[in-house]
Structure formats: structure tokens, C-alpha cells
Design an enzyme around this catalytic site. Sequence first.
Site: not given
Ligand SMILES: NC(=O)C1=CN([C@@H]2O[C@H](COP(=O)(O)OP(=O)(O)OC[C@H]3O[C@@H](n4cnc5c(N)ncnc54)[C@H](OP(=O)(O)O)[C@@H]3O)[C@@H](O)[C@H]2O)C=CC1
Ligand SMILES: O=C(O)C1=N[C@H](C(=O)O)C[C@H](O)C1
Length: 253
Positions: A121, A152, A148, A118
Amino acid sequence: MIRVAVAGPRGRMGALAVETMITGREFLLVGVLDRKMAEKADTLAGAVPIYTDMLTLAEEAKPDVLIELTNHESVYPNTRDAIMNGIRPVVGTSGLTEEQIGKLSELSGEHGIGCILAPNFSIGAALLMKFASMAVKYMPDAEIIELHHDGKKDYPSGTASLTARMMAESAGTGSTEGTGDGRGTDVSGIPVHSVRLPGLLSHQEVLFGGEGQLLTLRHDSFSRQSYMSGMVLAVKDVMNRDCLIDGLDKIIG
Ligand SMILES: NC(=O)C1=CN([C@@H]2O[C@H](COP(=O)(O)OP(=O)(O)OC[C@H]3O[C@@H](n4cnc5c(N)ncnc54)[C@H](OP(=O)(O)O)[C@@H]3O)[C@@H](O)[C@H]2O)C=CC1
Ligand SMILES: O=C(O)C1=N[C@H](C(=O)O)C[C@H](O)C1
């Protein structure tokens, strides 16, 4: 109660997922998967144990579900290893390639372990994908603009890639891996334009052009809270699956 682990607990999304799982009555947060033992990790996840490898997480914490919220490099190995260790992944992370999705789908089916992908979400984004898949049958000339926040790293967004794949499937044009040129990234024949600016969170437009007319579908997430109800839905739903589901739109009916 569903035993849940969160991968990426220090991240923007992971931290919110931890909070949501701790406060949700149907869930028991049994551990977090990080890539390092962070100094602040114990305060971040309360009394929840921190693991740095999937095998130990599986053996000691015994999660039913792993919510994957890391990055485009870690998402494939984490999802693969979760399935191989009998943990159902709910993958929010974007950036999986079509080839990786294919492999995960096979693995999920072989092991009979449900897996939900997803990349967005939020219910509104899932509806936008459905509407875009309908519209493309009547207005095939379409382009996507995804906008975005400047934190990102990956592009095009997972939301835009899935929207384009669904539109191509609906139009019967076949989906292909994204390739870039001066007209955005071509995802399944649909140009996707990626904007990264401070002040934005997550926004997407799908534009359909026709003779003397333009149809615009738009979705905006103004807060990460917009993702939490869909995440909760996916964590519950994956418990009843034995194969891979690509997109939240497939489980909202
Ligand atoms: N499905 C949805 O609705 C949404 C999806 N997303 C997606 O979610 C993902 C995360 O976004 P976001 O939270 O903004 O990103 P962030 O960069 O804030 O967080 C990612 C985290 O993952 C950690 N990480 C990286 N590799 C690993 C690993 N192997 N094991 C455990 N932890 C790890 C990073 O650690 P470190 O700090 O050490 O690099 C960091 O703390 C992105 O791909 C984004 O596109 C975002 C928003 C909504
Ligand atoms: O990184 C983000 O913030 C988001 N990532 C996801 C994506 O790549 O589509 C979901 C949402 O757009 C937010």
C-alpha cells in the site's frame, strides 16, 4: 460514509487498519472478520462486532468494502467469498497465485464488484514498480532483492512478485508463476532473492546490470504507518470500480 470491515484484525497490519478505519471520518467500521472469537477481540475493535463467517458479516454488518489482511492461505477464499456476497475487497495480503488472480478478475467482472489487489500500500513502492517497468525496457538484465522482518512467512514477497510481473509485461516477455532454484525464485523470468532478518521491516531493491554500469532502485518502509495512506486511497477508489485492479500503481495515476 463507506461501511468497512477488516479481515485479520488481530494481525500486525489488521490491527493498524482497524485503528485507521475507526479514526477516519469517511469510514464506518461495521465489523471485523476473524477465524476465531479471540479473547481480546472486543477490546481490540472496541464496540465493533466480530464475525467468523463471510455470509453473516455480509447480511448483518452490510459492509461496502472488506480490507483483507490475513495470510496466503486465507486470502483467496476470503476475497472470492467477499465478491460473491457483494462486498468490494481491498486486498493487502500477499501470496495470491497468478491463477487465483485470474479467477478473481473473472469473478469481479462477472459480478460487477470492484476489487483492488495491493500487495504493497505504500506510495513509494508503487512508484518503484512504475520506475522498474520503465527501466527494464532499456536495461533488461535485472534481479530483485526483497528484504523483510523475520516474522514474514511467505516468499517471495507480494511486492516483489508484482514488480517482476509488471517488468515482464513492460519488457514484453510474458509473466509466469514463480519457481525456485539456487538463484532465487524465478518470477516471470526475473530472479527474486528473499532475505528475512530481525531488524528489517520491508525493503526492496531492483538491480539492473549493463555494460560497465549498475542501476539500483530501492524502497524502504521503516514503519507500517507507511501503508495507511495508500490503504485509505484504495478503500475510497474501489467504490467506483466494477472490475479487478491489480496494483496500487494503477490508481495513483
Ligand atoms: N499491502 C501491504 O502494504 C502490506 C501487506 N502485508 C501483508 O499482509 C498480510 C498480513 O500481514 P501481517 O499483519 O504482518 O500478518 P500477521 O500474521 O500479523 O496477521 C495475520 C492475521 O490474520 C489472521 N487470519 C488468518 N486467517 C484468517 C482468516 N481466515 N480470517 C480472519 N483472520 C485470519 C491471523 O490469525 P491467527 O493469529 O489465528 O493465525 C493473524 O491474526 C501478509 O500477507 C503480509 O504480507 C503486510 C504489510 C504491508
Ligand atoms: O509481510 C510484510 O511485512 C509485507 N508484506 C507485503 C509483501 O509481501 O510485499 C508488503 C510489504 O512488503 C510488507
